[in-house]
Enzyme design. Sequence first.
Site, PDB file in Angstrom:
ATOM      1  N   ARG A  97       0.844  -1.198   0.000  1.00 55.76           N
ATOM      2  CA  ARG A  97       0.000   0.000   0.000  1.00 55.76           C
ATOM      3  C   ARG A  97       0.882   1.252   0.000  1.00 55.76           C
ATOM      4  O   ARG A  97       1.003   1.939  -0.994  1.00 55.76           O
ATOM      5  CB  ARG A  97      -0.936  -0.014   1.232  1.00 55.76           C
ATOM      6  CG  ARG A  97      -2.110   0.976   1.135  1.00 55.76           C
ATOM      7  CD  ARG A  97      -1.750   2.407   1.446  1.00 55.76           C
ATOM      8  NE  ARG A  97      -1.173   2.613   2.775  1.00 55.76           N
ATOM      9  CZ  ARG A  97      -0.704   3.784   3.191  1.00 55.76           C
ATOM     10  NH1 ARG A  97      -0.727   4.846   2.392  1.00 55.76           N
ATOM     11  NH2 ARG A  97      -0.179   3.903   4.401  1.00 55.76           N
ATOM     12  N   HIS A 110       4.555   3.784  13.022  1.00 53.97           N
ATOM     13  CA  HIS A 110       4.795   3.842  11.581  1.00 53.97           C
ATOM     14  C   HIS A 110       5.909   4.846  11.348  1.00 53.97           C
ATOM     15  O   HIS A 110       5.724   6.046  11.584  1.00 53.97           O
ATOM     16  CB  HIS A 110       3.508   4.279  10.857  1.00 53.97           C
ATOM     17  CG  HIS A 110       3.674   4.452   9.371  1.00 53.97           C
ATOM     18  ND1 HIS A 110       3.281   3.479   8.471  1.00 53.97           N
ATOM     19  CD2 HIS A 110       4.171   5.478   8.636  1.00 53.97           C
ATOM     20  CE1 HIS A 110       3.535   3.917   7.240  1.00 53.97           C
ATOM     21  NE2 HIS A 110       4.075   5.123   7.314  1.00 53.97           N
ATOM     22  N   CYS A 129       8.877   9.525  -2.988  1.00 56.71           N
ATOM     23  CA  CYS A 129       8.018  10.167  -3.971  1.00 56.71           C
ATOM     24  C   CYS A 129       8.867  10.595  -5.148  1.00 56.71           C
ATOM     25  O   CYS A 129       9.846  11.315  -4.974  1.00 56.71           O
ATOM     26  CB  CYS A 129       7.329  11.379  -3.337  1.00 56.71           C
ATOM     27  SG  CYS A 129       6.391  12.324  -4.534  1.00 56.71           S
TER      28      CYS A 129
END
Length: 318
Positions: free
Chosen positions: A23, A216, A249
């Site tokens: 994901r 996380h 990214c």
Amino acid sequence: MHVHHQSPGQSADSVTIIEVGPRDGFQSVGPYIPVETKLDVIGALHAAGVRRMEATSFVSQAALPQLADAEQVLAGVGALRGLDAQVLVPTVRHAERALAAGADHLSFVLSVSERHNYGNVRRGTLASVNDLMQIVALMPCGTRMRVNVATAFDCPHEGRVEAGAVLALVERLALVIHDAEFALCDTTGRANPAQVAALFQAARDRFPQIAGWAFHGHDTFGLGAANVWSAWQAGVRCFDAAVAGLGGCPYAPGATGNVATEDLVWMFEQAGIRTGIDLGRLAAVARDVVALPGAQTGGRVRDALAARACLPAGTVAA
């Protein structure tokens, strides 16, 4: 195999690593990854011993075309025995889609930072709290919830986030649902081990009613594993990681991905803490992931193991 969330009775020598590559990792890849390839990676991770995974996300298909196949991926992972497949949902509408597709473990996300929440899910933080309330009301009996509190340490727009703001938001969320796992997320990777330990200690002390905590982290400044270890010492037993450190990214030079799953498996196993994951098989999956077109990867253990395998017998390094 049933994976337990952190609880007061959980063994001190075992840990749950939640694989988020399918994901959080895949969503950062530009070129479309075919459903078959996604399911092959998920299947190989399962074969390596991964028993909990964020399999996909039900989000705007226009915003994230990479995850437009969420229904197909969720259907495909259903055949993997013992896999706890959670799916990310940012709004009521997407939660409805996920539940209609058969999801039984939802992962909701909202940000402490108002500005980040607007950028991420196009609404204010309190509107997201209201969304969670509506999702909880929709959830069939037996459905589990994980609440991701993003920008819990730092915001890309506003800098360091104060612990008081995080705890105030968790307080609101705990009124909506307390029998969920709460994840505090280092969205930018700027957190440090002292900050991580202090926030988790404060949160666990203040909210004993919360069923479990998770961390996380990202590895932007090379502190991913150190922050995980700090959270472990503060009593956290569930950690997100992405195979091969997948993430980042393509439009943000220097941005890096999640802490690498293989780095955490190595760290914990070396410390005598069981992960249930076969490092050799995991490293093989990581090497396949590195080869995906457009993948931005990280982590150290994969290359270290490969280099060690290439050393001739009797080589002594200084």
